[in-house]
Design a protein around this motif. Structure first.
Motif, PDB file in Angstrom:
ATOM      1  N   GLY A 218       0.821  -1.210   0.000  1.00  6.45           N
ATOM      2  CA  GLY A 218       0.000   0.000   0.000  1.00  6.45           C
ATOM      3  C   GLY A 218       0.852   1.255   0.000  1.00  6.45           C
ATOM      4  N   ASN A 219       1.977   1.215   0.736  1.00  6.35           N
ATOM      5  CA  ASN A 219       2.888   2.364   0.757  1.00  6.35           C
ATOM      6  C   ASN A 219       3.602   2.533  -0.574  1.00  6.35           C
ATOM      7  OD1 ASN A 219       2.364   3.147   3.392  1.00  6.35           O
ATOM      8  ND2 ASN A 219       3.871   1.715   4.257  1.00  6.35           N
ATOM      9  N   ARG A 220       3.855   1.419  -1.241  1.00  4.95           N
ATOM     10  CA  ARG A 220       4.512   1.523  -2.542  1.00  4.95           C
ATOM     11  C   ARG A 220       3.556   2.083  -3.584  1.00  4.95           C
ATOM     12  NH1 ARG A 220       7.651  -2.877  -6.434  1.00  4.95           N
ATOM     13  NH2 ARG A 220       7.745  -1.444  -8.187  1.00  4.95           N
ATOM     14  N   TYR A 221       2.327   1.524  -3.620  1.00  2.00           N
ATOM     15  CA  TYR A 221       1.342   1.959  -4.617  1.00  2.00           C
ATOM     16  C   TYR A 221       0.400   2.977  -3.972  1.00  2.00           C
ATOM     17  CZ  TYR A 221       3.077  -2.268  -6.939  1.00  2.00           C
ATOM     18  OH  TYR A 221       3.885  -3.220  -7.515  1.00  2.00           O
ATOM     19  N   ARG A 222       0.837   4.233  -3.949  1.00  2.00           N
ATOM     20  CA  ARG A 222       0.087   5.287  -3.244  1.00  2.00           C
ATOM     21  C   ARG A 222      -1.111   5.789  -4.041  1.00  2.00           C
ATOM     22  NH1 ARG A 222       0.509   5.991   1.860  1.00  2.00           N
ATOM     23  NH2 ARG A 222      -0.020   8.208   1.617  1.00  2.00           N
ATOM     24  N   TYR A 223      -1.100   5.567  -5.333  1.00  2.00           N
ATOM     25  CA  TYR A 223      -2.209   5.998  -6.189  1.00  2.00           C
ATOM     26  C   TYR A 223      -2.615   4.820  -7.068  1.00  2.00           C
ATOM     27  CZ  TYR A 223      -0.965  10.691  -4.687  1.00  2.00           C
ATOM     28  OH  TYR A 223      -0.708  11.802  -3.917  1.00  2.00           O
ATOM     29  N   ILE A 224      -3.841   4.368  -6.895  1.00  2.00           N
ATOM     30  CA  ILE A 224      -4.331   3.210  -7.641  1.00  2.00           C
ATOM     31  C   ILE A 224      -5.421   3.658  -8.614  1.00  2.00           C
ATOM     32  CG2 ILE A 224      -5.476   0.965  -7.479  1.00  2.00           C
ATOM     33  CD1 ILE A 224      -4.284   0.672  -4.683  1.00  2.00           C
ATOM     34  N   MET A 225      -5.266   3.267  -9.870  1.00  2.00           N
ATOM     35  CA  MET A 225      -6.298   3.527 -10.880  1.00  2.00           C
ATOM     36  C   MET A 225      -6.689   2.201 -11.518  1.00  2.00           C
ATOM     37  SD  MET A 225      -5.289   7.090 -12.796  1.00  2.00           S
ATOM     38  CE  MET A 225      -3.547   6.818 -12.984  1.00  2.00           C
ATOM     39  N   VAL A 226      -7.984   1.976 -11.680  1.00  2.00           N
ATOM     40  CA  VAL A 226      -8.473   0.731 -12.271  1.00  2.00           C
ATOM     41  C   VAL A 226      -9.341   1.051 -13.477  1.00  2.00           C
ATOM     42  CG1 VAL A 226      -9.641  -1.457 -11.858  1.00  2.00           C
ATOM     43  CG2 VAL A 226      -8.518  -0.282  -9.953  1.00  2.00           C
ATOM     44  N   ASP A 227      -8.970   0.521 -14.607  1.00  2.00           N
ATOM     45  CA  ASP A 227      -9.745   0.694 -15.840  1.00  2.00           C
ATOM     46  C   ASP A 227     -10.783  -0.422 -15.953  1.00  2.00           C
ATOM     47  OD1 ASP A 227     -10.541   1.663 -18.298  1.00  2.00           O
ATOM     48  OD2 ASP A 227      -8.904   0.709 -19.411  1.00  2.00           O
ATOM     49  N   GLU A 228     -11.896  -0.152 -16.626  1.00  2.00           N
ATOM     50  CA  GLU A 228     -12.950  -1.154 -16.870  1.00  2.00           C
ATOM     51  C   GLU A 228     -13.394  -1.826 -15.565  1.00  2.00           C
ATOM     52  OE1 GLU A 228     -14.252  -1.125 -19.672  1.00  2.00           O
ATOM     53  OE2 GLU A 228     -12.817  -0.956 -21.320  1.00  2.00           O
ATOM     54  N   TYR A 229     -13.675  -1.013 -14.562  1.00  2.00           N
ATOM     55  CA  TYR A 229     -13.978  -1.559 -13.238  1.00  2.00           C
ATOM     56  C   TYR A 229     -15.251  -2.402 -13.238  1.00  2.00           C
ATOM     57  CZ  TYR A 229     -14.034  -1.790  -8.136  1.00  2.00           C
ATOM     58  OH  TYR A 229     -14.011  -2.238  -6.834  1.00  2.00           O
ATOM     59  N   GLN A 230     -16.141  -2.156 -14.190  1.00  2.00           N
ATOM     60  CA  GLN A 230     -17.369  -2.957 -14.256  1.00  2.00           C
ATOM     61  C   GLN A 230     -17.085  -4.413 -14.601  1.00  2.00           C
ATOM     62  OE1 GLN A 230     -16.548  -0.797 -16.702  1.00  2.00           O
ATOM     63  NE2 GLN A 230     -16.444  -2.119 -18.514  1.00  2.00           N
ATOM     64  N   ASP A 231     -15.875  -4.702 -15.089  1.00  2.00           N
ATOM     65  CA  ASP A 231     -15.520  -6.064 -15.484  1.00  2.00           C
ATOM     66  C   ASP A 231     -14.745  -6.815 -14.405  1.00  2.00           C
ATOM     67  OD1 ASP A 231     -16.740  -5.728 -17.944  1.00  2.00           O
ATOM     68  OD2 ASP A 231     -14.920  -5.027 -18.926  1.00  2.00           O
ATOM     69  N   THR A 232     -14.564  -6.190 -13.243  1.00  2.00           N
ATOM     70  CA  THR A 232     -13.836  -6.869 -12.175  1.00  2.00           C
ATOM     71  C   THR A 232     -14.723  -7.901 -11.479  1.00  2.00           C
ATOM     72  OG1 THR A 232     -14.441  -5.097 -10.633  1.00  2.00           O
ATOM     73  CG2 THR A 232     -12.279  -4.951 -11.697  1.00  2.00           C
ATOM     74  N   ASN A 233     -14.081  -8.930 -10.936  1.00  2.00           N
ATOM     75  CA  ASN A 233     -14.813  -9.912 -10.138  1.00  2.00           C
ATOM     76  C   ASN A 233     -14.640  -9.568  -8.657  1.00  2.00           C
ATOM     77  OD1 ASN A 233     -12.332 -11.073  -9.172  1.00  2.00           O
ATOM     78  ND2 ASN A 233     -12.210 -12.335 -11.008  1.00  2.00           N
ATOM     79  N   PRO A 234     -15.358 -10.235  -7.762  1.00  2.00           N
ATOM     80  CA  PRO A 234     -15.256  -9.901  -6.334  1.00  2.00           C
ATOM     81  C   PRO A 234     -13.837  -9.969  -5.791  1.00  2.00           C
ATOM     82  CG  PRO A 234     -17.200 -11.254  -6.704  1.00  2.00           C
ATOM     83  CD  PRO A 234     -16.455 -11.207  -8.008  1.00  2.00           C
ATOM     84  N   LEU A 235     -13.054 -10.947  -6.238  1.00  2.00           N
ATOM     85  CA  LEU A 235     -11.668 -11.063  -5.780  1.00  2.00           C
ATOM     86  C   LEU A 235     -10.856  -9.821  -6.142  1.00  2.00           C
ATOM     87  CD1 LEU A 235     -10.329 -14.676  -6.485  1.00  2.00           C
ATOM     88  CD2 LEU A 235     -10.015 -13.350  -4.394  1.00  2.00           C
ATOM     89  N   GLN A 236     -11.011  -9.355  -7.360  1.00  2.00           N
ATOM     90  CA  GLN A 236     -10.257  -8.184  -7.807  1.00  2.00           C
ATOM     91  C   GLN A 236     -10.671  -6.940  -7.031  1.00  2.00           C
ATOM     92  OE1 GLN A 236     -11.424  -8.873 -11.862  1.00  2.00           O
ATOM     93  NE2 GLN A 236      -9.372  -9.486 -12.490  1.00  2.00           N
ATOM     94  N   ALA A 237     -11.966  -6.812  -6.759  1.00  2.00           N
ATOM     95  CA  ALA A 237     -12.447  -5.664  -5.976  1.00  2.00           C
ATOM     96  C   ALA A 237     -11.878  -5.704  -4.562  1.00  2.00           C
ATOM     97  CB  ALA A 237     -13.976  -5.662  -5.945  1.00  2.00           C
ATOM     98  N   GLU A 238     -11.797  -6.903  -3.978  1.00  2.00           N
ATOM     99  CA  GLU A 238     -11.245  -7.047  -2.632  1.00  2.00           C
ATOM    100  C   GLU A 238      -9.761  -6.697  -2.608  1.00  2.00           C
ATOM    101  OE1 GLU A 238     -12.177 -11.035  -1.515  1.00  2.00           O
ATOM    102  OE2 GLU A 238     -14.348 -10.682  -1.538  1.00  2.00           O
TER     103      GLU A 238
END
Length: 719
Positions: A218-238
């Motif tokens: 979390g400290n390394r990846y301080r800014y997270i962007m996710v493309d096509e979020y409607q295509d994520t599954n529950p695992l990816q969202a978690e």
């Protein structure tokens, strides 16, 4: 910054600008079709780097490596080369990167990645080892069992629960399949292999069980962007939630109206419920469409407006003009195909290249009749779908040798390469593998075994020589592939009749391997995102200009000037099975929305009035309910038969209104006769279509077209 390099106000519209300038905290960007979603992400990457954010602390998650790479390239062109250092990639490649570093914590210090075909082979092996009598139990195919296990993982469900929901006809086998799932998991751990789903499962396990690692990431990846979020599954969202829970700088971008991959585990609830997970999330809507004309957008808005769950949005464009979409009614599938071929010929005469046209369909088999007509008309086409490059037997054969060289624990690859040898069958392969597994499997142990063999088993020495050749530390990845190809060529020529074509594939693979710095990286990429060699015009390989035929799922993210959507009829699109489920029907609606929004200038939605049913034969079809009420208002209605007169083509349409006819079997029928069908029950003849066909209304099933040649005289009851 006082003097930004990029003029954001000039380059972006108001909504895009707002999204780009969200730098801290959670944000949800609802990006309608063709609204500049990628542009927004690119400019936000550049904006963060311009503000002084370390590029390596930006994690850009996409669904293809190509998408991430293109975004970073574009950001670099906007700003400078620093943007190339952004941590971009797919969920699975990112998971693999992290697990290669921390995998020993969860019992996977090293591993190979197996594809879906390999997974099915593993399940088959386990079924045999357990002595399960497949025929007696009526056990489904190995590939189906793998699908069940995968779906349970991606939907975060237990196998018995998943079977009750999605495979109720298999609930009697719940205990057996559950045991197979457990043994399958044990096999993978024993042999140090992971399937595609494991990468996400093990990453989540790592983040949950090792909070220190989670905080470090979390400290390394301080800014997270996710493309096509409607295509994520529950695992990816978690996983996104776990990585972003401390800094909360999470921006997800997507369109709930384009959530169409539930069969892969995608869950629309991820995007709908994002504000519940991050209550202070900013919600920004991108509604200006840069792709389609306004008449097309008016239709797509009307289609999606009827969705039950959605973020309300209304696409618009600043473009002026445009023609209304056309709803084309064809007599049957043959007339549908002839009309499309005729229309494509007409558009070509107007100067529109084939590459700017596409025919889209709900399921791959829906285009079979059209493919025949296109071939007859010498119209080159490429069909998207079918067996992928990395799933081809010769590619899998070659990669299996390299996987064994890298990971001697890989029993599956051992089995494959041993059975390629002359005189080596399954029994002999099992014997070799059993000997290897009696100790720690290694290439040296295999060499010891091969040295003791005589007779036909001396062929094992060929493999030993291959592994010796691959062991040269000065070889790069391309050299390793070349050596393996040379070894495999005699096998290729014996195994396949079309070996020249397959040999070209192997040459391509060798060239594609050149940039990789390690064999592990090459094999990982082949498992996660192999080259798309199959996307080429079949039968017209040398033609540069060709028509695209594609399932709608494969067409997502693409666009063409002219789009045809075929078989837009209930039972075809929406599909028959979806008619029984409100949830499935909602996804089918979104699928129609995706199909229509691929069109830039002209959109044709075609449906046949009659179709073929595997049980009932010829049946009457109704216009897709997604078009109901929109025909004649937001679309112009065209009858295919009336326009099939140009270019020397004539399409004979059966006459209507015949009052009676003497059938080819020699008896008379007329409209109004009562018909007793052995399967369909009692029906009334509505219309005699021609000498061999009649429309009949059945009380339980509605209107069906009956082939009179299959009817016996005693089945008619004259009123």
């Amino acid at each position: 910054m006082s003097n930004p390099v990029i003029n954001y106000e000039k380059e972006l519209n108001e909504a895009q600008y707002e999204a780009v300038f969200v730098t801290e905290g959670p944000a949800l960007v609802i990006a309608g079709a063709g609204s500049g979603k990628t542009r927004t992400l690119v400019y936000r990457v550049a904006r963060l780097v311009e503000l002084g954010v370390n590029p390596e602390s930006i994690l850009l998650l996409t669904f293809t490596r190509k998408a991430a790479s293109e975004m970073m390239d574009r950001a670099s062109q906007l700003l400078d080369v620093r943007c190339r250092a952004v941590s971009g990639g797919t969920f699975h490649s990112t998971a693999n990167y992290i697990l290669r570093r921390y995998g020993d914590l969860i019992g996977f210090p090293g591993y190979s990645i197996i594809d879906r075909g390999d997974c099915a082979e593993v399940v088959g092996y386990i079924v045999g080892e357990l002595g399960i009598k497949r025929k007696e139990l009526k056990l489904p195919r190995n590939s189906t069992i793998v699908d069940i296990i995968s779906k349970a993982i991606n939907k975060s469900m237990k196998v018995p629960e998943l079977l009750e929901t999605y495979y109720p006809h298999l609930t009697d086998l719940s205990d057996t399949i559950n045991v197979l799932a457990g043994k399958y998991d044990e096999y993978k751990k024993t042999h140090m292999v992971m399937d595609y789903d494991d990468l996400l499962v093990k990453l989540k396990k790592l983040l949950v069980e090792f909070p220190g690692v989670c905080r470090a990431l979390g400290n390394r990846y301080r800014y997270i962007m996710v493309d096509e979020y409607q295509d994520t599954n529950p695992l990816q969202a978690e996983i996104v939630e776990l990585l972003g829970k401390d800094h909360r700088n999470v921006m997800v971008v997507g369109d709930d109206s384009q959530s169409i991959y539930s069969f892969r585990g995608a869950d629309i609830r991820n995007i709908l419920e994002f504000p519940g997970i991050f209550p202070d999330a900013k919600i920004i809507k991108l509604e200006e469409n840069f792709r389609s004309t306004q008449p097309i957008l008016e239709l797509t808005n009307a289609i999606i407006e009827r969705a039950r769950q959605k973020y309300t949005k209304c696409l618009f464009t600043s473009k002026s003009g445009g023609i209304r979409p056309q709803l084309v009614v064809a007599r049957d599938e043959a007339e549908q195909s002839c009309w499309i071929v005729e229309k494509i010929d007409s558009l070509r005469r107007e100067g529109i290249p084939l590459r700017e046209m596409a025919v889209l369909f709900r399921s791959s088999f829906h285009s079979f009749d059209l493919e025949v007509q296109l071939s007859k008309g010498s119209i080159p086409f490429a069909k998207y779908g079918g067996l992928k490059f990395a799933e081809s037997a010769h590619i899998k054969d070659l990669l299996a040798h390299l996987r064994v060289f890298l990971n001697p624990h890989d029993r599956l690859s051992w089995n494959r390469i041993l059975k390629l040898l002359p005189g080596v069958g399954q029994a002999t392969a099992n014997k070799v593998i059993k000997w290897l597994n009696a100790d720690v499997p290694s290439l040296d142990r295999f060499k010891e075994y091969a040295a003791t063999q005589k007779g036909k088993m001396k062929v094992l020495l060929d493999l030993v020589r291959l592994f010796d050749a691959l062991s040269d530390p000065d070889l790069d990845v391309k050299d390793l592939v070349a050596i393996t190809i040379k070894y495999y060529e005699p096998i290729l020529t014996q195994k396949f009749d079309d070996y020249p074509k397959r040999a070209r594939d192997l040459s391509y693979l060798q060239e594609w391997s050149a940039p990789f710095e390690s064999l592990e990286q090459f094999l990982t990429d082949m498992a996660l995102e192999p080259p798309e060699v199959n996307r080429a015009p079949s039968d017209f390989a040398e033609r540069a200009d060709f028509l695209t035929l594609s399932t709608i799922h494969s067409a997502k993210g693409l666009e063409w000037r002219i789009v045809f959507i075929i078989n837009a009829a209930n039972g075809y699109f929406p599909s028959r099975h979806s008619l029984l489920s409100d949830e499935d029907m909602e996804e089918e609606r979104r699928l129609m929305y995706v199909a229509c929004t691929r069109a830039k200038e002209q959109l044709y939605i075609v449906y046949p009035e009659t179709g073929r049913d595997s049980y009932y034969g010829s049946v009457m079809l109704e216009m897709s309910e997604f078009m109901r009420g929109l025909d004649g208002t937001l679309t112009d209605v065209v009858t295919a038969a009336e326009s099939l007169h140009g270019g020397g083509r004539q399409f004979r349409r059966a006459k209507k209104g015949i009052s009676s006819v003497k059938t080819s079997r020699g008896f008379n029928i007329k409209a109004g006769d009562v018909f007793r069908h052995p399967d369909l029950g009692m029906g009334v003849v509505l219309e005699i279509m021609d000498r061999n066909r009649a429309r009949v209304y059945f009380k339980k099933l509605g209107i069906r077209v009956i082939d009179l040649r299959t009817v016996k005289e005693g089945q008619w009851v004259v009123r």
